[in-house]
Design a protein around this motif. Structure first.
Motif, PDB file in Angstrom:
ATOM      1  N   GLU A   1       0.814  -1.221   0.000  1.00 47.03           N
ATOM      2  CA  GLU A   1       0.000   0.000   0.000  1.00 47.03           C
ATOM      3  C   GLU A   1       0.845   1.266   0.000  1.00 47.03           C
ATOM      4  O   GLU A   1       0.512   2.235  -0.701  1.00 47.03           O
ATOM      5  N   ASP A   2       1.940   1.295   0.771  1.00 49.49           N
ATOM      6  CA  ASP A   2       2.742   2.516   0.801  1.00 49.49           C
ATOM      7  C   ASP A   2       3.382   2.799  -0.556  1.00 49.49           C
ATOM      8  O   ASP A   2       3.550   3.952  -0.957  1.00 49.49           O
ATOM      9  N   ARG A   3       3.714   1.746  -1.295  1.00 52.21           N
ATOM     10  CA  ARG A   3       4.271   1.917  -2.638  1.00 52.21           C
ATOM     11  C   ARG A   3       3.190   2.422  -3.593  1.00 52.21           C
ATOM     12  O   ARG A   3       3.450   3.290  -4.429  1.00 52.21           O
TER      13      ARG A   3
ATOM     14  N   ARG B   1       0.630   4.248  -2.829  1.00 56.17           N
ATOM     15  CA  ARG B   1       0.427   5.673  -2.518  1.00 56.17           C
ATOM     16  C   ARG B   1       1.539   6.533  -3.119  1.00 56.17           C
ATOM     17  O   ARG B   1       1.281   7.601  -3.691  1.00 56.17           O
ATOM     18  N   SER B   2       2.773   6.053  -2.978  1.00 55.68           N
ATOM     19  CA  SER B   2       3.908   6.822  -3.475  1.00 55.68           C
ATOM     20  C   SER B   2       3.857   6.999  -4.981  1.00 55.68           C
ATOM     21  O   SER B   2       4.033   8.105  -5.506  1.00 55.68           O
TER      22      SER B   2
ATOM     23  N   ASP C   1       2.576  10.619  -5.160  1.00 53.93           N
ATOM     24  CA  ASP C   1       3.776  11.370  -4.794  1.00 53.93           C
ATOM     25  C   ASP C   1       4.868  11.316  -5.857  1.00 53.93           C
ATOM     26  O   ASP C   1       5.920  11.917  -5.690  1.00 53.93           O
TER      27      ASP C   1
ATOM     28  N   GLU D   1      -4.911   8.529   5.836  1.00 51.20           N
ATOM     29  CA  GLU D   1      -4.050   7.449   6.321  1.00 51.20           C
ATOM     30  C   GLU D   1      -4.674   6.073   6.126  1.00 51.20           C
ATOM     31  O   GLU D   1      -3.962   5.064   6.118  1.00 51.20           O
TER      32      GLU D   1
ATOM     33  N   SER E   1      -6.859   2.975   4.185  1.00 54.71           N
ATOM     34  CA  SER E   1      -6.950   2.478   2.812  1.00 54.71           C
ATOM     35  C   SER E   1      -8.351   2.574   2.223  1.00 54.71           C
ATOM     36  O   SER E   1      -8.516   2.421   1.009  1.00 54.71           O
TER      37      SER E   1
END
Length: 373
Positions: A26-28, A30-31, A35, A334, A336
């Motif tokens: 998930e953090d990837r 989002r990035s 971002d 923050e 999902s």
């Protein structure tokens, strides 16, 4: 057409899921989706390269004589299901299904297909002026010889594409053209989108040089067939996302406590989870019916519309319910929950809104009623 066995389907699904879990948590997501640099946003090139070269997701639907595996839409759907679960920001539907499907219907596209198979290049399809329901009258681009002119909005994964497969009006008839995305006269501007994992772009052609690709069948028919396949595969992706949303919601309902008891024990939450399960199974059945139709029957148009309408509404309802089950935290950046809500709302309008596809189903029913009074 070769058919995947049950074991092969499971192995393919496991391979795609493993790649997504390893390279696109998930953090990837989002990035990459929100971002990343402007030209890279919404396209995880590393994950896409692995999926193409190690898993072979771009080759499974292609004929064996072109270096593919010879499987049909059902195999593509196995991949789409897993990509939908993880919201993987890759151009699978745009490049491997829609653009590749159009190229397969033309002559002389072998070299382009080879580059797409290896993941060296990606492609996007320019069909209508608004990226919605396919209708010949909505074609946005016109051709004068080998020069294209026109503006198409909401081109899926258009900014990351190396090649564009364009449907244009040429002397009163439709034709298929291949265009290098970096060619003079081609302008691609990334659009602001709700879902960063579904990037879209506005593509403008100003006397852009293009190569006309000859076809045997009428272009309108081959585009309709290819779009039906893309819609059916998209429905499998929606089922995967819906399945994951239900897992997230039920896990939270089991662990989140209120008044010294899990919130899943409250009847209102139970009902929401039960409704999500019903929506999921309804969507799964509709998607499967559409995939079987595009592979084996001539009823693909109305079944694809049914799947698009049902799966869009099911994922939308599940995503909204998931936010409500999560309460206040479900509305925050923050959590999902909003990522799946964004995907649900975006998929809802891709290739036509549910209402448009219900209208197509209604028109089909009227024809059948008049044919068999």
């Amino acid at each position: 057409m070769t058919v995947l066995s049950v074991d092969e389907r499971q192995q393919l699904a496991q391979s795609v899921r493993a790649a997504c879990e390893r390279l696109s948590p998930e953090d990837r997501v989002r990035s990459v989706a929100y971002d990343g640099r402007q030209q890279d946003r919404g396209f995880d090139a590393e994950l896409w390269k692995v999926l193409c070269t190690q898993v072979g997701v771009t080759a499974i639907g292609l004929p064996e004589e072109l270096g593919g595996a010879g499987y049909g839409a059902s195999a593509l759907a196995v991949v789409a299901h897993e990509l939908g679960r993880s919201l993987a920001p890759v151009p699978f539907v745009a490049s491997a299904v829609l653009a590749t499907g159009l190229l397969l219907e033309t002559d002389g596209a072998d070299a382009r297909l080879s580059a797409l198979i290896e993941g060296e290049r990606t492609a996007a399809a320019v069909l209508t002026d608004d990226g919605g329901l396919w209708r010949p009258e909505n074609v946005a681009v016109s051709a004068d010889g080998d020069a294209l002119t026109g503006v198409a909005r909401h081109v899926l994964h258009g900014a990351a594409a190396d090649d564009l497969v364009v449907i244009a009006s040429a002397g009163g008839e439709l034709a298929v053209y291949a265009v290098d995305a970096g060619a003079p006269g081609v302008s691609i501007v990334e659009e602001r989108v709700l879902d960063g994992t579904r990037p879209m772009a506005t593509v403008t052609f100003t006397d852009a040089h293009a190569t006309r690709l000859p076809t045997e069948a009428p272009v309108s028919e081959l585009v309709s067939r290819t779009v039906d396949v893309a819609i059916s595969v998209l429905s499998a992706e929606q089922v995967g996302a819906c399945e994951r949303v239900l897992e997230i919601a039920t896990d939270y309902a089991r662990t989140r406590e209120q008044f010294n008891r899990p919130i899943g024990s409250f009847q209102a939450v139970k009902h929401k989870c039960a409704d999500m399960l019903l929506d999921l199974e309804w969507a799964r059945s509709a998607s499967q019916a559409a995939l079987e139709a595009v592979d084996d029957t001539d009823e693909s148009a109305w079944r694809a519309s049914m799947a698009k309408a049902v799966c869009s509404e099911s994922l939308r309802n599940a995503a909204h319910a998931n936010v409500q089950i999560h309460g206040g935290i479900g509305f925050t950046w923050e959590d999902s929950a909003h990522l799946y809500l964004r995907r649900a709302r975006t998929d809802e309008v891709l290739f036509g809104k549910p209402a448009e596809h219900w209208d197509r189903l209604g028109a089909k029913a009227d024809i059948l009623c008049h044919a068999h009074p």
